[in-house]
Design a protein around this motif. Structure first.
Motif, PDB file in Angstrom:
ATOM      1  N   VAL A  37       0.824  -1.223   0.000  1.00  0.00           N
ATOM      2  CA  VAL A  37       0.000   0.000   0.000  1.00  0.00           C
ATOM      3  C   VAL A  37       0.855   1.270   0.000  1.00  0.00           C
ATOM      4  CG1 VAL A  37      -1.945  -1.113   1.135  1.00  0.00           C
ATOM      5  CG2 VAL A  37      -0.130  -0.120   2.524  1.00  0.00           C
ATOM      6  N   LYS A  38       2.141   1.131  -0.273  1.00  0.00           N
ATOM      7  CA  LYS A  38       3.041   2.285  -0.244  1.00  0.00           C
ATOM      8  C   LYS A  38       2.630   3.323  -1.280  1.00  0.00           C
ATOM      9  CE  LYS A  38       7.947   3.481  -0.384  1.00  0.00           C
ATOM     10  NZ  LYS A  38       9.322   2.962  -0.605  1.00  0.00           N
ATOM     11  N   ASP A  39       2.756   4.598  -0.903  1.00  0.00           N
ATOM     12  CA  ASP A  39       2.437   5.736  -1.788  1.00  0.00           C
ATOM     13  C   ASP A  39       0.989   5.706  -2.250  1.00  0.00           C
ATOM     14  OD1 ASP A  39       5.103   6.610  -1.616  1.00  0.00           O
ATOM     15  OD2 ASP A  39       5.700   5.263  -3.254  1.00  0.00           O
ATOM     16  N   GLY A  40       0.108   5.219  -1.394  1.00  0.00           N
ATOM     17  CA  GLY A  40      -1.314   5.252  -1.708  1.00  0.00           C
ATOM     18  C   GLY A  40      -1.773   4.229  -2.725  1.00  0.00           C
ATOM     19  N   GLY A  86       4.064  12.081  11.966  1.00  0.00           N
ATOM     20  CA  GLY A  86       2.899  12.913  12.241  1.00  0.00           C
ATOM     21  C   GLY A  86       1.813  12.815  11.185  1.00  0.00           C
ATOM     22  N   VAL A  87       2.053  12.045  10.117  1.00  0.00           N
ATOM     23  CA  VAL A  87       1.060  11.890   9.049  1.00  0.00           C
ATOM     24  C   VAL A  87      -0.096  11.008   9.538  1.00  0.00           C
ATOM     25  CG1 VAL A  87       0.651  11.057   6.707  1.00  0.00           C
ATOM     26  CG2 VAL A  87       2.823  12.153   7.281  1.00  0.00           C
ATOM     27  N   LYS A  88      -1.313  11.455   9.319  1.00  0.00           N
ATOM     28  CA  LYS A  88      -2.497  10.697   9.712  1.00  0.00           C
ATOM     29  C   LYS A  88      -2.992   9.890   8.509  1.00  0.00           C
ATOM     30  CE  LYS A  88      -2.676  12.449  13.878  1.00  0.00           C
ATOM     31  NZ  LYS A  88      -2.415  11.615  15.067  1.00  0.00           N
ATOM     32  N   TYR A  89      -2.656   8.625   8.484  1.00  0.00           N
ATOM     33  CA  TYR A  89      -3.055   7.774   7.374  1.00  0.00           C
ATOM     34  C   TYR A  89      -4.525   7.362   7.519  1.00  0.00           C
ATOM     35  CZ  TYR A  89       1.865   7.325   6.125  1.00  0.00           C
ATOM     36  OH  TYR A  89       3.154   7.591   5.750  1.00  0.00           O
ATOM     37  N   LYS A  90      -5.165   7.092   6.375  1.00  0.00           N
ATOM     38  CA  LYS A  90      -6.563   6.697   6.363  1.00  0.00           C
ATOM     39  C   LYS A  90      -6.723   5.369   5.635  1.00  0.00           C
ATOM     40  CE  LYS A  90      -9.781   9.596   5.535  1.00  0.00           C
ATOM     41  NZ  LYS A  90     -10.643  10.572   4.817  1.00  0.00           N
ATOM     42  N   PHE A  91      -7.669   4.587   6.122  1.00  0.00           N
ATOM     43  CA  PHE A  91      -8.007   3.309   5.501  1.00  0.00           C
ATOM     44  C   PHE A  91      -9.335   3.483   4.768  1.00  0.00           C
ATOM     45  CE2 PHE A  91     -10.214  -0.817   5.740  1.00  0.00           C
ATOM     46  CZ  PHE A  91      -9.292  -1.614   5.088  1.00  0.00           C
ATOM     47  N   GLU A  92      -9.315   3.350   3.433  1.00  0.00           N
ATOM     48  CA  GLU A  92     -10.510   3.574   2.628  1.00  0.00           C
ATOM     49  C   GLU A  92     -10.888   2.302   1.867  1.00  0.00           C
ATOM     50  OE1 GLU A  92      -9.917   6.891   0.081  1.00  0.00           O
ATOM     51  OE2 GLU A  92      -9.963   8.376   1.705  1.00  0.00           O
TER      52      GLU A  92
END
Length: 309
Positions: A37-40, A86-92
């Motif tokens: 899932v790297k780089d979206g 500090g990046v807030k990752y999201k699971f979509e």
């Protein structure tokens, strides 16, 4: 409970990669999942629906209406991120579909089933129904008094693990599956006037004195009585690498789904003692228990669930 071969084959398409150490950014399994899932990047996965009705070998009757509703956890709970950026990752989730296997019966067999259903008014599905409970243990404690978890009937077997309070409630830097010993000295299960194990364990995980609970885990999974299956959890992983899970057999037939034990109403409680005070933030004890259950379908395909078998 899956073998190492299954973990590296069919389970890999569900997004699973077997860890050697939990909560370690240098672990090869974590790097494998990150690369997916790297780089979206988008990822397609497929997995079994792990609910009671699908975890039994019998097929459902035709024309049964089923509605499945899934409620995802928070992103902090679902995602492991050890970079501290500090990046807030999201699971979509973009798309979901359900694949159902359908059996085309011969006309004679289909008619016989309908006749039997009209005569007996009920088709029954015996299965194993899991229930999960958890309780909080405050920081700076050396023990956890007896906590009653189940007050109806006795389960077949139970599994227990300890996780930090932050991981339990969701934290990017901590996995909710990192089961640690937390310097546990003794664990006791009280049910039907019986204490299991029958003597204190006097555990010392730091010095490797934890063979007994490791063996009890493998026995509860049925891996010590044959040489054909194994869950691939090594003693080293159990001791200190996030796989410290305790297993207890409470029934004479804990693994046989075709046999039911007599119902024994009981109060099941757990007592814990520690060699050192529990850490800051406290810990959660998570208990997974398996119970005998019967689900019936009447001639109108209405489900009937008996919670006391």
């Amino acid at each position: 409970m899956y073998s190492n071969e299954q973990k590296r084959s069919t389970l890999s398409i569900s997004g699973y990669s077997p860890d050697s150490v939990i909560d370690n950014k240098d672990d090869s399994a974590f790097k494998t999942r990150s690369a997916w899932v790297k780089d979206g990047k988008k990822m397609q996965v497929a997995a079994n629906i792990s609910i009671d009705l699908t975890n039994q070998p019998r097929v459902l009757l035709n024309n049964c209406n089923m509605k499945l509703t899934a409620y995802p956890n928070s992103d902090e709970f679902l995602i492991d991120n050890y970079e501290d950026s500090g990046v807030k990752y999201k699971f979509e989730i973009e798309e979901v579909c359900c694949i159902v296997n359908e059996m085309d019966l011969a006309d004679g067999l289909a008619n016989e089933m309908e006749t039997a259903l009209m005569e007996h008014k009920l088709f029954q599905y015996p299965l194993i129904s899991p229930q999960v409970r958890s309780f909080f243990i405050e920081s700076s404690r050396l023990d956890s008094p007896a906590t009653t978890l189940y007050t109806s009937k006795m389960p077949r077997r139970i599994f227990m693990g300890l996780v930090s309070g932050e991981a339990y409630n969701g934290h990017y830097n901590k996995s909710p599956f990192n089961f640690q010993p937390f310097d546990l000295r003794d664990v006791h299960i009280d049910y039907c006037g019986v204490t299991l194990p029958g003597r204190p364990m006097n555990l010392d995980f730091g010095n490797g004195k934890c063979v007994e609970p490791y063996l009890m885990l493998q026995e509860a999974l049925g891996h010590t009585r044959n040489n054909t299956s194994c869950n691939s959890i090594s003693f080293d992983q159990f001791k200190s690498k996030g796989f410290t899970i305790f297993g207890f057999e409470l029934s004479p037939v804990p693994q046989d789904t075709n046999l039911f034990d007599l119902v024994r109403p009981t109060n099941l409680s757990i007592r814990l003692n520690f060699n050192k005070p529990t850490p800051s933030g406290g810990i959660y004890c998570i208990v997974y228990a398996e119970f005998d259950q019967i689900i019936g379908l009447d001639y109108q395909r209405n489900p009937i669930i008996d919670t006391v078998v």
